[in-house]
Design a protein around this motif. Structure first.
Motif, mmCIF file in Angstrom:
data_model
loop_
_atom_site.group_PDB
_atom_site.id
_atom_site.type_symbol
_atom_site.label_atom_id
_atom_site.label_comp_id
_atom_site.label_asym_id
_atom_site.label_seq_id
_atom_site.Cartn_x
_atom_site.Cartn_y
_atom_site.Cartn_z
ATOM 1 N N ASN A 258 0.828 -1.312 0.075
ATOM 2 C CA ASN A 258 -0.053 0.023 0.001
ATOM 3 C C ASN A 258 0.659 1.189 -0.025
ATOM 4 N N ASN A 259 1.959 1.114 0.813
ATOM 5 C CA ASN A 259 2.868 2.246 0.752
ATOM 6 C C ASN A 259 3.448 2.680 -0.548
ATOM 7 N N ASN B 126 0.965 4.062 -3.099
ATOM 8 C CA ASN B 126 0.486 5.577 -2.784
ATOM 9 C C ASN B 126 1.910 6.559 -2.678
ATOM 10 N N ASN C 207 3.116 8.218 -4.639
ATOM 11 C CA ASN C 207 2.954 9.836 -5.277
ATOM 12 C C ASN C 207 1.421 10.341 -4.993
ATOM 13 N N THR C 208 0.844 9.520 -3.833
ATOM 14 C CA THR C 208 -0.417 10.294 -3.652
ATOM 15 C C THR C 208 -0.142 11.353 -2.720
ATOM 16 N N TYR D 6 -0.323 11.439 1.371
ATOM 17 C CA TYR D 6 -0.545 10.199 1.871
ATOM 18 C C TYR D 6 0.609 9.802 3.014
ATOM 19 N N ARG E 243 2.286 7.154 5.504
ATOM 20 C CA ARG E 243 2.756 5.718 5.431
ATOM 21 C C ARG E 243 2.116 4.941 6.527
ATOM 22 N N ASP F 189 -4.404 17.225 2.243
ATOM 23 C CA ASP F 189 -4.501 17.372 0.882
ATOM 24 C C ASP F 189 -5.039 18.497 0.448
ATOM 25 N N SER G 84 -8.949 7.012 4.547
ATOM 26 C CA SER G 84 -8.177 6.597 3.417
ATOM 27 C C SER G 84 -6.780 6.878 3.867
ATOM 28 N N GLY G 85 -5.910 6.892 2.706
ATOM 29 C CA GLY G 85 -4.442 7.270 3.138
ATOM 30 C C GLY G 85 -4.223 8.417 3.597
ATOM 31 N N ASN G 86 -5.150 9.505 2.907
ATOM 32 C CA ASN G 86 -4.764 11.003 3.469
ATOM 33 C C ASN G 86 -6.171 11.656 3.857
ATOM 34 N N SER H 212 3.789 12.680 -0.228
ATOM 35 C CA SER H 212 3.562 11.440 0.821
ATOM 36 C C SER H 212 5.030 11.345 1.614
#
Length: 416
Positions: free
Chosen positions: A26-27, A30, A32-33, A36, A38, A112, A341-343, A376
């Protein structure tokens, strides 16, 4: 430990290491998210023990526990896009899923700041433009009052979605203060006059010209007569006598002169005219500068955020006005926020008390960088190192499982 216990331990080990590999995947996916955070898988030992008299049995196993590094800030990268915002320091943007909703279940927190302006149907066939995050949530903050001032509060209920181009026309203002800075020649003969002009705005916010006729009546002494276009100066007919010192500076008056005007449409204005920057030297007539506080009606042509999250509108009449201010939320233990979610995060009891900050009033090292986004906080080198460690651990656990399975088969065959 029995063979069945060893088999179970190996199985739990493979499950735990598999979860660790999923976290690493997953890390990496993501990396380039935007913003995000970690996730890291930690491993806890499980110890089951049962003791009865002199007999004792113990079984060791492992379980995976995930945690997310929310506090660790990612690299700030420039995008050059005016609607991209990055928080440099602690805190989160406050966003809402539904239009105009600030109910706690619908409020989320993110770093974000990749915003876009989107038209939304607000009912009755009307549409308004709002600042929306990439996943379609409304950015929340405080709205300015009619004077461009803010009344901020540490409460979610005080927040509203930020509109874009909310005030597309800014009403003009009539002139109430003016300043004239110019030089009139000291060589002017007694009885002769010098005329100076400057712009002002009437009560309909139309541009008008105010003229002042300076007549020299004695050495260093002048009388001043004010005149305006499309109106009449009703008081004072003649301004107070202006006297200069021997070195050309204004001696009197030191206070602004109140000029009363009746415009042709019947409205009136009173303008305080400051003459203290006037000079009298043996040069030609020179107007250094004129200033006044009036404006014509202006149309909004641009919007921009500043480092404190204030959204400013720029108008065609030269004025800037504060429209909204971005709210920034802080938590005592942000790593304990629930990851939607991740962010994107939701408040939890474990995250501690939430505070809504006004960066303009409580800077404390946190600023908003306009035209930037936070990347991220994933370190690819670290993730590949962890991947190899998890892979090795999984391989060893599977080997152990296979060995135990072979031992069980051997025991079964002996019984046969």
């Amino acid at each position: 430990m029995s063979l069945i216990g060893a088999l179970n331990t190996s199985s739990l080990a493979m499950l735990a290491q598999g979860q660790g590999l999923q976290t690493v995947s997953n890390n990496i996916a993501n990396v380039n998210t935007i913003s995000y955070k970690r996730e890291e898988t930690l491993f806890q030992t499980l110890l089951y023990a049962q003791r009865a008299g002199t007999n004792a049995s113990e079984r060791l196993a492992v379980r995976a526990v995930d945690r997310r590094s929310v506090m660790a800030q990612g690299l700030i990268q420039s995008t050059g896009r005016a609607d991209d915002l990055a928080i440099d320091g602690d805190g989160f943007f406050v966003v809402s899923r539904n239009f105009g909703s600030t109910a706690t279940p619908d409020v989320f927190f993110t770093r974000d700041g990749a915003l876009q302006q989107r038209y939304v149907d607000v009912g009755n066939g009307a549409q308004e433009s709002y600042y929306i995050t990439a996943d379609g949530k409304y950015l929340l903050g405080w709205a300015a009052d009619e004077n461009g001032e803010f009344s901020t509060s540490d409460s979610l209920s005080s927040l509203v979605p930020l509109r874009s181009f909310a005030l597309d026309e800014l009403e003009g203002t009539a002139t109430t203060e003016a300043l004239m800075a110019a030089n009139i020649p000291s060589t002017t003969e007694i009885g002769e006059s010098v005329t100076l002009q400057g712009g002002i705005y009437d009560t309909s916010y139309n541009s008008q010209t105010m003229s002042s006729v300076w007549t020299k009546v004695a050495a260093n002494i002048w009388t001043v007569q004010a005149q305006v276009t499309n109106g009449t100066v009703t008081g004072p007919p003649t301004l107070p006598v202006v006297t200069f010192t021997g070195d050309g500076k204004v001696l009197t008056p030191q206070d602004p002169v109140q000029v009363s005007i009746t415009w042709d449409d019947g409205t009136t204005s009173t303008i305080a005219v400051d003459l203290t920057d006037m000079e009298q030297y043996a040069d030609e007539t020179v107007i250094y500068r004129t200033a006044q506080n009036g404006n014509e009606t202006g149309r909004l042509y641009d919007e921009s955020f500043d480092k404190n999250g204030v959204l400013w509108g720029s108008y065609t009449n030269g004025r800037n006005r504060a429209l909204y201010k971005v709210a920034v939320a802080q938590f005592v233990a942000p790593d304990s926020l629930e990851a939607v979610s991740g962010n994107l995060f939701r408040a939890t009891e474990g995250a501690g008390e939430m505070s809504i900050r006004d960066l303009e009033q409580e800077a404390q090292g946190t600023t908003i960088l306009v035209g930037n986004l936070e990347s991220s906080n994933v370190d690819m080198a670290d993730e590949f190192t962890r991947m190899m460690m998890v892979q090795k651990a999984y391989t060893m656990a599977s080997t152990n499982f296979r060995t135990v399975d072979e031992m069980i088969e051997t025991a079964v065959s002996m019984k046969r």
